[in-house]
Structures are given as structure tokens and as C-alpha cells.
Design a protein around this motif. Structure first.
Motif, short mmCIF file in Angstrom:
data_model
loop_
_atom_site.label_atom_id
_atom_site.label_comp_id
_atom_site.label_asym_id
_atom_site.label_seq_id
_atom_site.Cartn_x
_atom_site.Cartn_y
_atom_site.Cartn_z
N PHE A 38 26.04 57.28 37.82
CA PHE A 38 27.39 56.29 37.97
C PHE A 38 27.09 55.13 38.70
CE2 PHE A 38 29.32 61.02 38.51
CZ PHE A 38 29.34 60.84 37.25
N ARG A 39 25.96 55.15 39.62
CA ARG A 39 25.73 54.05 40.64
C ARG A 39 24.95 52.87 39.66
NH1 ARG A 39 22.65 56.45 43.98
NH2 ARG A 39 20.77 55.98 43.28
N SER A 40 24.26 53.30 38.53
CA SER A 40 23.42 52.32 38.00
C SER A 40 24.13 51.85 36.61
CB SER A 40 22.27 52.95 37.56
OG SER A 40 22.37 54.02 36.80
N SER A 41 25.02 52.39 35.85
CA SER A 41 25.49 52.37 34.41
C SER A 41 26.15 51.11 34.56
CB SER A 41 26.25 53.53 34.08
OG SER A 41 27.41 53.59 34.86
N LEU A 42 27.54 50.99 35.22
CA LEU A 42 28.31 49.76 35.34
C LEU A 42 27.57 48.72 35.93
CD1 LEU A 42 31.93 50.62 35.18
CD2 LEU A 42 30.81 49.40 33.61
N SER A 43 27.06 48.94 36.99
CA SER A 43 26.40 48.19 38.14
C SER A 43 25.39 47.14 37.64
CB SER A 43 25.96 48.85 39.42
OG SER A 43 26.92 49.45 39.98
N ALA A 44 24.28 47.81 36.85
CA ALA A 44 23.33 47.34 36.28
C ALA A 44 23.65 46.50 35.02
CB ALA A 44 22.20 48.48 35.64
N LEU A 45 24.76 46.94 34.26
CA LEU A 45 25.03 46.18 33.18
C LEU A 45 25.70 45.02 33.77
CD1 LEU A 45 25.45 45.81 30.20
CD2 LEU A 45 27.31 47.29 30.30
N SER A 46 26.71 45.10 34.66
CA SER A 46 27.54 43.88 35.16
C SER A 46 26.69 42.87 35.94
CB SER A 46 28.70 44.59 36.06
OG SER A 46 29.33 43.33 36.33
N THR A 63 26.85 42.25 25.37
CA THR A 63 28.15 42.98 25.93
C THR A 63 29.56 42.08 25.87
OG1 THR A 63 26.90 44.48 27.24
CG2 THR A 63 29.27 44.19 27.72
N GLN A 64 29.03 40.97 26.28
CA GLN A 64 30.09 39.81 26.41
C GLN A 64 30.79 39.55 24.94
OE1 GLN A 64 29.59 36.32 28.70
NE2 GLN A 64 31.22 35.41 28.37
N ARG A 65 29.42 39.23 23.96
CA ARG A 65 29.87 38.77 22.75
C ARG A 65 30.73 40.08 22.10
NH1 ARG A 65 24.54 37.37 22.67
NH2 ARG A 65 24.07 39.27 21.15
N ILE A 66 30.27 41.26 22.16
CA ILE A 66 31.03 42.37 21.53
C ILE A 66 32.34 42.52 22.02
CG2 ILE A 66 31.34 45.11 21.47
CD1 ILE A 66 28.10 44.90 21.68
N MET A 67 32.64 42.22 23.42
CA MET A 67 34.02 42.75 24.21
C MET A 67 34.93 41.50 23.50
SD MET A 67 33.16 44.42 27.79
CE MET A 67 35.11 44.99 27.79
N GLU A 68 34.50 40.27 23.58
CA GLU A 68 35.22 39.26 23.20
C GLU A 68 35.48 38.99 21.72
OE1 GLU A 68 33.12 35.52 24.71
OE2 GLU A 68 33.71 36.05 26.56
N ASN A 69 35.01 39.74 20.91
CA ASN A 69 35.38 39.94 19.54
C ASN A 69 36.10 41.36 19.14
OD1 ASN A 69 34.14 37.92 17.71
ND2 ASN A 69 32.20 38.25 19.26
N ALA A 88 38.17 41.72 32.24
CA ALA A 88 38.44 43.15 33.05
C ALA A 88 37.72 43.96 33.22
CB ALA A 88 39.68 43.89 31.83
N PHE A 89 36.59 43.97 32.27
CA PHE A 89 35.30 44.64 32.61
C PHE A 89 34.45 44.51 33.97
CE2 PHE A 89 30.56 44.34 32.04
CZ PHE A 89 30.35 45.55 31.90
N GLU A 94 33.63 45.15 40.19
CA GLU A 94 33.99 44.60 41.48
C GLU A 94 34.62 45.75 42.17
OE1 GLU A 94 33.03 42.04 43.11
OE2 GLU A 94 31.58 41.54 41.31
N ASN A 95 35.65 46.48 41.47
CA ASN A 95 36.54 47.50 42.18
C ASN A 95 35.31 48.74 42.35
OD1 ASN A 95 38.74 46.03 42.00
ND2 ASN A 95 39.35 46.65 40.03
N TRP A 96 34.74 48.78 41.29
CA TRP A 96 33.84 49.98 41.51
C TRP A 96 32.82 49.78 42.57
CZ3 TRP A 96 32.58 54.89 40.85
CH2 TRP A 96 31.23 55.23 40.91
N LYS A 97 32.17 48.66 42.83
CA LYS A 97 31.28 48.25 43.73
C LYS A 97 31.97 48.54 45.29
CE LYS A 97 27.99 44.67 45.38
NZ LYS A 97 28.44 44.85 46.57
#
Length: 365
Positions: A38-46, A63-69, A88-89, A94-97
Motif C-alpha cells: 500500500f505504501r509503495s504502489s500509489l506513492s511511487a507512481l505518483s 499513466t498520464q497519457r492513458i488517463m487523459e485518453n 483526481a489521481f 495527496e490524500n493517501w499520503k
């Protein structure tokens, strides 16, 4: 005013001789909030996303290109899982951190003297010395003898994404109901998962019609898999027999994919035709509760407070009411739900979905 602990959905009842602020929750927590997956997944990516975005205005990460499409990027709908935009991602990270780095503390309103933390800002209050003065004035007007003023509604539902279904059920029973929605009342692009028997129960309650079910169901499959295993391998029996874990397929459970956009639009239209009121783009600022009269809702300085006998909190885990109740508390654990989309599967073999499935050991550190 009474509080029931460890809940997500909150009910405020104030009418006649007593008031009630309680919650109901059905959820599971799995693993430690600080455990590595949990600590690494979103954090590392973000962290990669953020550093890339700040270091270069021309290049974008995958990730940004995929989400924006992805479809529906004109804005996020309400409700859990509806925030699909790239911005939102980043907000979610930020909320998770902030949650992960927070420190739990105890605050007891019954104790006098110094405490380890300041008192919470009361979003819901029975104290006449706090809360919106305009709200208290509205309740006093109703309570005044020989006054023609009445409470505006029997029920105010805060949060319309799921609340609109409850609202229509109550409106069908003859109650005067208002739905308060902070944004626009609309469903997300992604499907909701539900079982057919649950849809039929909603039809029996007059919330859905057969046409709603026919139009809303976009995906149907025989059943779903649930499994807790420490590695990906075929299994028979349970963990103590095979040393790997256990999985089971449950037929007809959460095996329908339905369109939230269609359902919310259809139910919302039916609710309003029956006389229900929907206030969109209206954010709740606070609630004051009188045991003798009812509740008044602050919806901003420029708007008249709304009064009601019953307030239902359907605002989810980000609810300010829930936040007040959990002041100082930190979750014991987090169940991370990760979704994706893919195509190209053989329809002959791709016959089931997953409710919850893991093929790694649970880590708690």
C-alpha cells in the motif's frame, strides 16, 4: 446526541423528544496502512508523475497519457470510484499520503483541562452557542408558538450518487424529501457491479422498473471469484491443506455490470416527477440539531437554511460528518481496490469476474 462508532453512513434524527446521530457500515480492512504494497504502489507512481510534471511541461508519463485518453475526462462524477481524471489521481495520492503520515490521538469531550489535541470543529452540533446562527434562527421560528412556519422537509438526503435511490424509496412512501448534492447529480462512466436479486429488490420497492433493469445491465456473467492465496497456483482445499490458500466461485453474486449514468438519471427524473427536490452544486456547510424541533442544514451564507426531521448522510468516506465522528482516529488497515481494463480475451474461457482476489502474502509492517 448519540454516536455509533466505526461507520461510514451516518443518520441524524431529530424530531420530538430526542435526536440521534448514528452510523452504519459494512466493510473490511485488510493489511496494515503502512504495509509495503500500500505504501509503495500509489506513492511511487505518483512521485514519478509529480516530478515528471514539474520538471517538464512537454513530456507526459504513460499513466498520464492513458488517463487523459479515458472517456469521461470532462469531470469526475460523484461517488466512490468515480474520480477517473488524471488530476483526481494526483489528489488521491495527496490524500493517501496525508492519511498515511497522520498520527492518531485521543480527544475526550467529557474531560476538562488540557488535552493532547484541540477540540474538533463541530460540523454537527447541538450546542446553541456554535454552528450557524441562521440555522438556529430557522429552528426557533418553527418552534415559536402561533407560528405558521414548518420544517421544510421530512428527510434531507446528503449525497445523491447513492442517496437518490434512498430518496425515491422515501418519496414513494409519501415523505417530503430533498437531495443535497455537492456537484452534478450524474453517474460515472464505469460500471457498477450488483446482483440481479438486488436489482429485483429495488424494483419491488418501486425504485427501479423492469425497463431500468433492461436498459442498465451492460454486462452479465455466471459468477465471481474470491481468493486469498500466497502465490498464483491451482488449489484444492484450504490453506492448511495446500499451503497456498483458498479460492471459491460464487454464482450470481455481483455478476452484473450496470450503467450508473443511466440508473441515476432515470431514478432522479422519477424522484422529481413525484415532487422530490434535488439541489445540485449545493455543498453542506454544517448541521445544527434541536432535540425538540429538528435539524437545520447550513448550505452557505447566501442561501436560506434547510430544515428537516431527518438527515441522512450518504456522502461516503469523505463525509465531514464522518470526519467529525472519527476525529483523532487512524484506520487500522486499508483494503486497496485496484481496477483496470483490458480486452481480447477468449469469450469461451473468460466467464467470471473477481470480487476480491490476491496471489501475494498479506504484509503487515
Amino acid at each position: 446526541m448519540k454516536w455509533l462508532r466505526n461507520s461510514l453512513a451516518i443518520v441524524i434524527y431529530a424530531n420530538g423528544s430526542h435526536s440521534f446521530l448514528g452510523n452504519y457500515r459494512s466493510t473490511s480492512t485488510w493489511g496494515s496502512i503502512n504495509s509495503p504494497p500500500f505504501r509503495s504502489s500509489l506513492s511511487a507512481l505518483s512521485e514519478t508523475e509529480t516530478s515528471t510534471a514539474t520538471s517538464s511541461t512537454t513530456s507526459k508519463t504513460r499513466t498520464q497519457r492513458i488517463m487523459e485518453n479515458m472517456p469521461g475526462q470532462e469531470g469526475d462524477a460523484g461517488g466512490a470510484g468515480s474520480a477517473t481524471t488524471y488530476s483526481a489521481f494526483l489528489r488521491a495520492e495527496e490524500n493517501w499520503k496525508r492519511l498515511r503520515d497522520s498520527t492518531a490521538f485521543n480527544y475526550d469531550s467529557k474531560l476538562l483541562g488540557d488535552q493532547t489535541a484541540p477540540p474538533p470543529i463541530p460540523f454537527v452540533t447541538e450546542d446553541g452557542g456554535s454552528g450557524s446562527p441562521a440555522c438556529w434562527d430557522a429552528l426557533r421560528e418553527v418552534a415559536t408558538e402561533n407560528s405558521d412556519a414548518e420544517l421544510d422537509y421530512d428527510v434531507v438526503v446528503c449525497g445523491g450518487t447513492l442517496g437518490i435511490f434512498i430518496a425515491l424509496s422515501l418519496q414513494n412512501k409519501g415523505h417530503k424529501v430533498c437531495v443535497l448534492e455537492g456537484g452534478e447529480l450524474r453517474g460515472r462512466e464505469q460500471e457498477w457491479n450488483i446482483s440481479m436479486n438486488e436489482m429485483e429488490e429495488l424494483m419491488e420497492l418501486g425504485v427501479l422498473t423492469q425497463q431500468d433493469i433492461d436498459e442498465a445491465v451492460t454486462t452479465e456473467f455466471p459468477g465471481c471469484r474470491s481468493g486469498f492465496k500466497n502465490k498464483e497456483a491451482p488449489t484444492t482445499g484450504g490453506y492448511f491443506e495446500n499451503g497456498i490458500g483458498y479460492e471459491v466461485v460464487t454464482p450470481n453474486v455481483l455478476n452484473l455490470g450496470v450503467s450508473p449514468d443511466y440508473l441515476i438519471r432515470s431514478v432522479g427524473e422519477r424522484f422529481q416527477k413525484l415532487g422530490g427536490i434535488v439541489l445540485e452544486n449545493t455543498r453542506l456547510k454544517g448541521v445544527v440539531v434541536s432535540e425538540r424541533v429538528g435539524a437545520a442544514l447550513d448550505i452557505g451564507e447566501s442561501a436560506k437554511p434547510i430544515t428537516a426531521k431527518l438527515v441522512l448522510d450518504c456522502m461516503g468516506n469523505a463525509s465531514p460528518i464522518s470526519r467529525q465522528q472519527r476525529y483523532g482516529k487512524k484506520p487500522d488497515g486499508v483494503c486497496a481496490v485496484v481496477g483496470t481494463c483490458a480486452g481480447g480475451y477468449d469469450p469461451k474461457s473468460n466467464t467470471q469476474g473477481d470480487i476480491i482476489y490476491t496471489n501475494t502474502e498479506i504484509q503487515d509492517k
